[in-house]
Scaffold this active site. Structure first.
Site, mmCIF file in Angstrom:
data_model
loop_
_atom_site.group_PDB
_atom_site.id
_atom_site.type_symbol
_atom_site.label_atom_id
_atom_site.label_comp_id
_atom_site.label_asym_id
_atom_site.label_seq_id
_atom_site.Cartn_x
_atom_site.Cartn_y
_atom_site.Cartn_z
ATOM 1 N N GLY A 35 0.805 -1.212 0.000
ATOM 2 C CA GLY A 35 0.000 0.000 0.000
ATOM 3 C C GLY A 35 0.833 1.255 0.000
ATOM 4 O O GLY A 35 0.546 2.221 0.711
ATOM 5 N N ARG B 245 0.979 5.912 -2.014
ATOM 6 C CA ARG B 245 0.721 7.244 -1.464
ATOM 7 C C ARG B 245 0.520 7.151 0.043
ATOM 8 O O ARG B 245 0.575 6.065 0.618
ATOM 9 C CB ARG B 245 -0.523 7.850 -2.132
ATOM 10 C CG ARG B 245 -1.767 6.981 -2.004
ATOM 11 C CD ARG B 245 -2.885 7.465 -2.902
ATOM 12 N NE ARG B 245 -2.538 7.306 -4.307
ATOM 13 C CZ ARG B 245 -3.304 7.724 -5.316
ATOM 14 N NH1 ARG B 245 -4.425 8.346 -5.076
ATOM 15 N NH2 ARG B 245 -2.938 7.520 -6.561
ATOM 16 N N VAL C 123 -3.137 -7.558 -2.188
ATOM 17 C CA VAL C 123 -2.510 -8.257 -1.071
ATOM 18 C C VAL C 123 -3.477 -9.145 -0.290
ATOM 19 O O VAL C 123 -3.053 -9.949 0.540
ATOM 20 C CB VAL C 123 -1.814 -7.265 -0.110
ATOM 21 C CG1 VAL C 123 -0.563 -6.692 -0.754
ATOM 22 C CG2 VAL C 123 -2.757 -6.154 0.334
ATOM 23 N N ASN D 82 1.488 -2.353 5.397
ATOM 24 C CA ASN D 82 0.820 -1.070 5.558
ATOM 25 C C ASN D 82 -0.554 -1.011 4.898
ATOM 26 O O ASN D 82 -1.400 -0.211 5.299
ATOM 27 C CB ASN D 82 1.707 0.036 4.968
ATOM 28 C CG ASN D 82 0.978 1.341 4.811
ATOM 29 O OD1 ASN D 82 0.740 2.065 5.781
ATOM 30 N ND2 ASN D 82 0.588 1.662 3.581
ATOM 31 N N TYR E 40 -12.902 -2.299 10.943
ATOM 32 C CA TYR E 40 -11.535 -1.773 10.957
ATOM 33 C C TYR E 40 -10.856 -2.056 12.303
ATOM 34 O O TYR E 40 -9.710 -2.522 12.344
ATOM 35 C CB TYR E 40 -11.575 -0.266 10.686
ATOM 36 C CG TYR E 40 -10.231 0.401 10.596
ATOM 37 C CD1 TYR E 40 -9.464 0.323 9.433
ATOM 38 C CD2 TYR E 40 -9.726 1.138 11.662
ATOM 39 C CE1 TYR E 40 -8.231 0.947 9.347
ATOM 40 C CE2 TYR E 40 -8.490 1.775 11.582
ATOM 41 C CZ TYR E 40 -7.752 1.674 10.426
ATOM 42 O OH TYR E 40 -6.528 2.298 10.340
ATOM 43 N N LYS F 81 -7.379 -4.300 13.129
ATOM 44 C CA LYS F 81 -6.199 -3.721 13.765
ATOM 45 C C LYS F 81 -5.897 -4.398 15.105
ATOM 46 O O LYS F 81 -4.731 -4.533 15.493
ATOM 47 C CB LYS F 81 -6.373 -2.214 13.931
ATOM 48 C CG LYS F 81 -6.495 -1.477 12.599
ATOM 49 C CD LYS F 81 -5.293 -1.728 11.683
ATOM 50 C CE LYS F 81 -5.357 -0.959 10.393
ATOM 51 N NZ LYS F 81 -4.170 -1.152 9.537
ATOM 52 N N ILE G 7 -3.610 11.025 12.085
ATOM 53 C CA ILE G 7 -2.484 11.443 11.254
ATOM 54 C C ILE G 7 -3.005 12.322 10.118
ATOM 55 O O ILE G 7 -4.052 12.038 9.525
ATOM 56 C CB ILE G 7 -1.755 10.214 10.670
ATOM 57 C CG1 ILE G 7 -1.367 9.242 11.801
ATOM 58 C CG2 ILE G 7 -0.536 10.648 9.872
ATOM 59 C CD1 ILE G 7 -0.483 9.835 12.873
#
Length: 244
Positions: A8, A11, A61, A87, A152, A156, A185
């Site tokens: 990933g 970008r 992936v 990532n 999500y 994680k 972020i």
């Protein structure tokens, strides 16, 4: 020359990690799901400007067979795979009551199964080399949960468990495995938030600002370095004190 494979990485955080590892002297194997991800994108030029080799590998992936072939191609092209950064990730947000099966399954496949796929095939390369670094991108959502992100957060949290398991299984072969858990972020995604949403998020952060992608890349750089040779099975939160 050592080689780093970053999933990933066309970008965002992945590209920042790839560029930082290039500055550290690694040849870079970029990966993303389609050629379109690299259009109007100068990440390869920036990496090559650091005096290292760089190649892109198009691969879904979440697809076991594609990952197996891609890892073979990277190994053939560069000779070694010394660092793997898992990532790649997506979001398909929604409250539990409204979340569809497709939303759940797609996020599980991309965010979680990809870590299994890559860690298995790259891990086999590293075990034969008797050295390597695997670094996984977790999230504060996986440590504390997040409303609207059951899928999500599940992936994680799973990555945390996978990181510790891989660290235990591969440690005797000279392979370390660690994770980083970013908080808020600054990315194009956060740029789309309203001022009120941004203020609400920043008020939760002790440092009163978003993190920068380069700050994630810096911690990954450390975990990939010789300085982290005795660090494994760890999850480093990079959140500006979000959840203290």
């Amino acid at each position: 020359m050592a080689t780093a494979l970053i999933t990933g990485s066309a970008r965002g955080i992945g590209a920042a990690i790839a560029l930082r590892l290039a500055k550290d002297g690694y040849d870079i194997a970029l990966n993303d799901i389609s050629e379109a991800m690299f259009e109007n994108n100068d990440i390869m030029d920036k990496i090559k400007a650091e005096g290292v080799q760089c190649e892109k590998f198009i691969c879904d992936v979440s697809n076991y067979a594609q990952v197996e072939e891609t890892v073979k191609a990277v190994k053939t092209r560069f000779g070694t795979i010394d660092v793997l950064v898992n990532n790649a990730g997506i979001t398909r947000d929604g409250l539990l009551a409204r979340m569809s099966e497709e939303q759940y399954d797609t996020v599980i496949a991309v965010n979680q199964k990809s870590v299994f796929n890559m860690s298995k095939f790259v891990g086999n390369v590293m075990m034969r080399q008797r050295s390597g670094r695997i670094i996984n991108l977790a999230s504060v959502a996986g440590l504390y949960g997040n409303p609207g992100q059951m899928n999500y957060s599940a992936t994680k949290a799973a990555i945390v468990g996978m990181t510790k398991t891989v660290a235990k299984e591969l440690g005797s072969r000279g392979v370390t495995c660690n994770a980083v858990a970013p908080g808020f972020i600054k990315t194009p995604m956060t740029d789309k938030l309203t001022d009120a949403q941004k203020e609400a998020m920043i008020n939760q952060i002790a440092m009163k600002r978003y993190g920068e992608v380069e700050e994630i890349a810096g911690v990954v750089s450390f975990l990939a370095s010789k300085d982290a040779s005795y660090v494994t099975g760890q999850v480093i939160e990079i959140s500006g004190g979000l959840m203290m």
